[in-house]
Design a protein around this motif. Structure first.
Motif, PDB file in Angstrom:
ATOM      1  N   LEU A  65       0.826  -1.191   0.000  1.00  0.00           N
ATOM      2  CA  LEU A  65       0.000   0.000   0.000  1.00  0.00           C
ATOM      3  C   LEU A  65       0.869   1.251   0.000  1.00  0.00           C
ATOM      4  O   LEU A  65       1.870   1.327   0.711  1.00  0.00           O
ATOM      5  CB  LEU A  65      -0.898  -0.012   1.243  1.00  0.00           C
ATOM      6  CG  LEU A  65      -2.089   0.917   1.272  1.00  0.00           C
ATOM      7  CD1 LEU A  65      -3.075   0.573   0.154  1.00  0.00           C
ATOM      8  CD2 LEU A  65      -2.793   0.803   2.631  1.00  0.00           C
ATOM      9  N   LEU A  66       0.464   2.239  -0.804  1.00  0.00           N
ATOM     10  CA  LEU A  66       1.149   3.522  -0.845  1.00  0.00           C
ATOM     11  C   LEU A  66       0.404   4.488   0.072  1.00  0.00           C
ATOM     12  O   LEU A  66      -0.816   4.636  -0.037  1.00  0.00           O
ATOM     13  CB  LEU A  66       1.184   4.063  -2.273  1.00  0.00           C
ATOM     14  CG  LEU A  66       2.063   5.296  -2.519  1.00  0.00           C
ATOM     15  CD1 LEU A  66       3.539   4.955  -2.283  1.00  0.00           C
ATOM     16  CD2 LEU A  66       1.864   5.810  -3.942  1.00  0.00           C
ATOM     17  N   THR A  67       1.130   5.126   0.990  1.00  0.00           N
ATOM     18  CA  THR A  67       0.501   6.028   1.951  1.00  0.00           C
ATOM     19  C   THR A  67       1.123   7.414   1.864  1.00  0.00           C
ATOM     20  O   THR A  67       2.258   7.577   1.403  1.00  0.00           O
ATOM     21  CB  THR A  67       0.649   5.497   3.381  1.00  0.00           C
ATOM     22  OG1 THR A  67       2.044   5.398   3.720  1.00  0.00           O
ATOM     23  CG2 THR A  67       0.020   4.107   3.518  1.00  0.00           C
ATOM     24  N   VAL A  68       0.390   8.418   2.331  1.00  0.00           N
ATOM     25  CA  VAL A  68       0.883   9.797   2.348  1.00  0.00           C
ATOM     26  C   VAL A  68       0.457  10.444   3.657  1.00  0.00           C
ATOM     27  O   VAL A  68      -0.618  10.150   4.188  1.00  0.00           O
ATOM     28  CB  VAL A  68       0.347  10.594   1.130  1.00  0.00           C
ATOM     29  CG1 VAL A  68      -1.170  10.699   1.168  1.00  0.00           C
ATOM     30  CG2 VAL A  68       0.982  11.982   1.069  1.00  0.00           C
ATOM     31  N   HIS A  69       1.306  11.313   4.183  1.00  0.00           N
ATOM     32  CA  HIS A  69       0.958  12.024   5.415  1.00  0.00           C
ATOM     33  C   HIS A  69       0.261  13.326   5.047  1.00  0.00           C
ATOM     34  O   HIS A  69       0.784  14.136   4.280  1.00  0.00           O
ATOM     35  CB  HIS A  69       2.213  12.315   6.247  1.00  0.00           C
ATOM     36  CG  HIS A  69       1.915  12.587   7.683  1.00  0.00           C
ATOM     37  ND1 HIS A  69       1.510  13.823   8.127  1.00  0.00           N
ATOM     38  CD2 HIS A  69       1.928  11.782   8.773  1.00  0.00           C
ATOM     39  CE1 HIS A  69       1.291  13.778   9.426  1.00  0.00           C
ATOM     40  NE2 HIS A  69       1.545  12.548   9.851  1.00  0.00           N
ATOM     41  N   ASN A  70      -0.935  13.529   5.563  1.00  0.00           N
ATOM     42  CA  ASN A  70      -1.730  14.712   5.187  1.00  0.00           C
ATOM     43  C   ASN A  70      -1.588  15.863   6.175  1.00  0.00           C
ATOM     44  O   ASN A  70      -2.343  16.843   6.110  1.00  0.00           O
ATOM     45  CB  ASN A  70      -3.205  14.344   5.039  1.00  0.00           C
ATOM     46  CG  ASN A  70      -3.826  13.851   6.339  1.00  0.00           C
ATOM     47  OD1 ASN A  70      -3.207  13.897   7.400  1.00  0.00           O
ATOM     48  ND2 ASN A  70      -5.057  13.371   6.247  1.00  0.00           N
ATOM     49  N   GLY A  71      -0.611  15.751   7.073  1.00  0.00           N
ATOM     50  CA  GLY A  71      -0.423  16.788   8.075  1.00  0.00           C
ATOM     51  C   GLY A  71      -1.027  16.415   9.406  1.00  0.00           C
ATOM     52  O   GLY A  71      -0.667  16.977  10.444  1.00  0.00           O
ATOM     53  N   THR A  72      -1.958  15.473   9.368  1.00  0.00           N
ATOM     54  CA  THR A  72      -2.601  14.991  10.590  1.00  0.00           C
ATOM     55  C   THR A  72      -2.241  13.541  10.869  1.00  0.00           C
ATOM     56  O   THR A  72      -2.009  13.143  12.013  1.00  0.00           O
ATOM     57  CB  THR A  72      -4.133  15.131  10.499  1.00  0.00           C
ATOM     58  OG1 THR A  72      -4.459  16.496  10.264  1.00  0.00           O
ATOM     59  CG2 THR A  72      -4.811  14.654  11.765  1.00  0.00           C
ATOM     60  N   GLY A  73      -2.199  12.753   9.822  1.00  0.00           N
ATOM     61  CA  GLY A  73      -1.870  11.339   9.969  1.00  0.00           C
ATOM     62  C   GLY A  73      -1.601  10.706   8.623  1.00  0.00           C
ATOM     63  O   GLY A  73      -1.729  11.339   7.572  1.00  0.00           O
ATOM     64  N   TRP A  74      -1.219   9.432   8.648  1.00  0.00           N
ATOM     65  CA  TRP A  74      -0.956   8.697   7.417  1.00  0.00           C
ATOM     66  C   TRP A  74      -2.274   8.203   6.832  1.00  0.00           C
ATOM     67  O   TRP A  74      -3.094   7.635   7.548  1.00  0.00           O
ATOM     68  CB  TRP A  74      -0.042   7.505   7.680  1.00  0.00           C
ATOM     69  CG  TRP A  74       1.355   7.895   8.056  1.00  0.00           C
ATOM     70  CD1 TRP A  74       1.881   7.963   9.309  1.00  0.00           C
ATOM     71  CD2 TRP A  74       2.408   8.266   7.160  1.00  0.00           C
ATOM     72  NE1 TRP A  74       3.195   8.358   9.261  1.00  0.00           N
ATOM     73  CE2 TRP A  74       3.548   8.543   7.945  1.00  0.00           C
ATOM     74  CE3 TRP A  74       2.492   8.390   5.775  1.00  0.00           C
ATOM     75  CZ2 TRP A  74       4.767   8.945   7.404  1.00  0.00           C
ATOM     76  CZ3 TRP A  74       3.706   8.781   5.225  1.00  0.00           C
ATOM     77  CH2 TRP A  74       4.814   9.050   6.020  1.00  0.00           C
ATOM     78  N   VAL A  75      -2.472   8.442   5.537  1.00  0.00           N
ATOM     79  CA  VAL A  75      -3.676   7.965   4.861  1.00  0.00           C
ATOM     80  C   VAL A  75      -3.258   7.201   3.617  1.00  0.00           C
ATOM     81  O   VAL A  75      -2.165   7.407   3.078  1.00  0.00           O
ATOM     82  CB  VAL A  75      -4.622   9.121   4.462  1.00  0.00           C
ATOM     83  CG1 VAL A  75      -5.163   9.830   5.701  1.00  0.00           C
ATOM     84  CG2 VAL A  75      -3.919  10.109   3.536  1.00  0.00           C
ATOM     85  N   ASN A  76      -4.114   6.315   3.157  1.00  0.00           N
ATOM     86  CA  ASN A  76      -3.825   5.543   1.956  1.00  0.00           C
ATOM     87  C   ASN A  76      -4.014   6.415   0.730  1.00  0.00           C
ATOM     88  O   ASN A  76      -4.985   7.176   0.647  1.00  0.00           O
ATOM     89  CB  ASN A  76      -4.757   4.333   1.868  1.00  0.00           C
ATOM     90  CG  ASN A  76      -4.609   3.416   3.078  1.00  0.00           C
ATOM     91  OD1 ASN A  76      -3.549   3.369   3.698  1.00  0.00           O
ATOM     92  ND2 ASN A  76      -5.664   2.704   3.406  1.00  0.00           N
ATOM     93  N   VAL A  77      -3.082   6.313  -0.214  1.00  0.00           N
ATOM     94  CA  VAL A  77      -3.222   7.070  -1.455  1.00  0.00           C
ATOM     95  C   VAL A  77      -4.494   6.639  -2.170  1.00  0.00           C
ATOM     96  O   VAL A  77      -5.254   7.449  -2.658  1.00  0.00           O
ATOM     97  CB  VAL A  77      -1.986   6.872  -2.353  1.00  0.00           C
ATOM     98  CG1 VAL A  77      -2.208   7.503  -3.720  1.00  0.00           C
ATOM     99  CG2 VAL A  77      -0.753   7.489  -1.684  1.00  0.00           C
ATOM    100  N   HIS A  78      -4.739   5.340  -2.228  1.00  0.00           N
ATOM    101  CA  HIS A  78      -6.015   4.849  -2.756  1.00  0.00           C
ATOM    102  C   HIS A  78      -6.238   3.431  -2.274  1.00  0.00           C
ATOM    103  O   HIS A  78      -5.436   2.541  -2.526  1.00  0.00           O
ATOM    104  CB  HIS A  78      -6.058   4.858  -4.281  1.00  0.00           C
ATOM    105  CG  HIS A  78      -7.360   4.349  -4.821  1.00  0.00           C
ATOM    106  ND1 HIS A  78      -8.549   5.006  -4.624  1.00  0.00           N
ATOM    107  CD2 HIS A  78      -7.665   3.228  -5.518  1.00  0.00           C
ATOM    108  CE1 HIS A  78      -9.533   4.330  -5.190  1.00  0.00           C
ATOM    109  NE2 HIS A  78      -9.022   3.245  -5.738  1.00  0.00           N
ATOM    110  N   GLU A  79      -7.335   3.250  -1.578  1.00  0.00           N
ATOM    111  CA  GLU A  79      -7.740   1.919  -1.144  1.00  0.00           C
ATOM    112  C   GLU A  79      -9.245   1.834  -1.382  1.00  0.00           C
ATOM    113  O   GLU A  79     -10.031   2.479  -0.684  1.00  0.00           O
ATOM    114  CB  GLU A  79      -7.438   1.696   0.333  1.00  0.00           C
ATOM    115  CG  GLU A  79      -7.808   0.301   0.806  1.00  0.00           C
ATOM    116  CD  GLU A  79      -7.478   0.096   2.272  1.00  0.00           C
ATOM    117  OE1 GLU A  79      -7.392  -1.069   2.696  1.00  0.00           O
ATOM    118  OE2 GLU A  79      -7.306   1.102   2.973  1.00  0.00           O
ATOM    119  N   PRO A  80      -9.682   1.100  -2.399  1.00  0.00           N
ATOM    120  CA  PRO A  80     -11.110   1.056  -2.724  1.00  0.00           C
ATOM    121  C   PRO A  80     -11.961   0.649  -1.525  1.00  0.00           C
ATOM    122  O   PRO A  80     -11.626  -0.295  -0.807  1.00  0.00           O
ATOM    123  CB  PRO A  80     -11.183  -0.003  -3.830  1.00  0.00           C
ATOM    124  CG  PRO A  80      -9.808  -0.044  -4.415  1.00  0.00           C
ATOM    125  CD  PRO A  80      -8.886   0.225  -3.269  1.00  0.00           C
TER     126      PRO A  80
END
Length: 204
Positions: A65-80
């Protein structure tokens, strides 16, 4: 020390002391948090990235899974978004499976992003046939198309002269979630209807 205009990467100014190792270390450190970081899993990412910043990107080998930090926490770039298989209740006058036979599962639906998949079988609750325009079942809110959708389904016709005996029928799904049989039949109707694995329609 100068900084690049976009990523603010450091590079030496003419007035800086000539120290190639220090300059390379400064550049490498700045680049370290801007590349796609790679970790075995989320636990390793948390342990190593102790001060994450917005925009950091990290690949997790498990669960791929590819994740990105949005400033608040780590979120998945895309997970259907996946509802998993949910069992449906047959409409009035129908039962799950094929009457008198085993191994035919109940009708189910599965919502993945904006697609709804269907599978399973149903038959008349009492000896008889499924007439044209019969309401087979109703899909729940959130799994209904915005416009009428159609799919092909497996069926069995009691009249051997009908061209689609042991063949296919057309099902219509309305914005209200009503799934009904609109296939052709010349005399009686179908003794069962099944959704082929992989049958789906789009919500939009």
């Amino acid at each position: 020390m100068y900084l690049t205009p976009l990523c603010q990467l450091p590079y030496p100014a003419p007035s800086d002391a000539a120290d190639i190792p220090a300059h390379l270390q400064s550049l490498a450190t700045a680049l370290d948090g801007r590349t796609v970081l790679r970790f075995t899993d989320a636990a390793e990412r948390t342990a190593k990235v102790t001060a994450p910043q917005a925009g950091m990107v990290a690949w997790l080998t498990t669960p791929a899974l590819l994740t990105v930090h949005n400033g608040t926490g780590w979120v998945n770039v895309h997970e259907p978004a996946d509802s998993g298989w949910q069992t449906l209740t047959p409409g009035t006058g129908f039962v799950a499976g094929i009457t008198g036979q085993t191994g035919y599962p109940a009708p189910q639906y599965r919502k993945i992003d904006n697609r709804v998949y269907l599978r399973g079988w149903l038959s008349p609750a009492t000896a008889g046939v499924i007439a044209r325009a019969s309401t087979l079942l109703t899909l729940p809110a959130g799994a209904r198309p915005v416009a009428i959708a159609t799919i092909a389904a497996t069926c069995s016709d009691v009249v051997t002269a009908n061209y689609n005996q042991e063949g296919t029928t057309r099902l219509e799904i309305t914005p209200a979630g009503v799934v009904r049989n609109l296939g052709q039949n010349t005399v009686a109707g179908y003794t069962y209807v099944g959704f082929p694995d992989g049958a789906f329609f789009f919500l939009d």
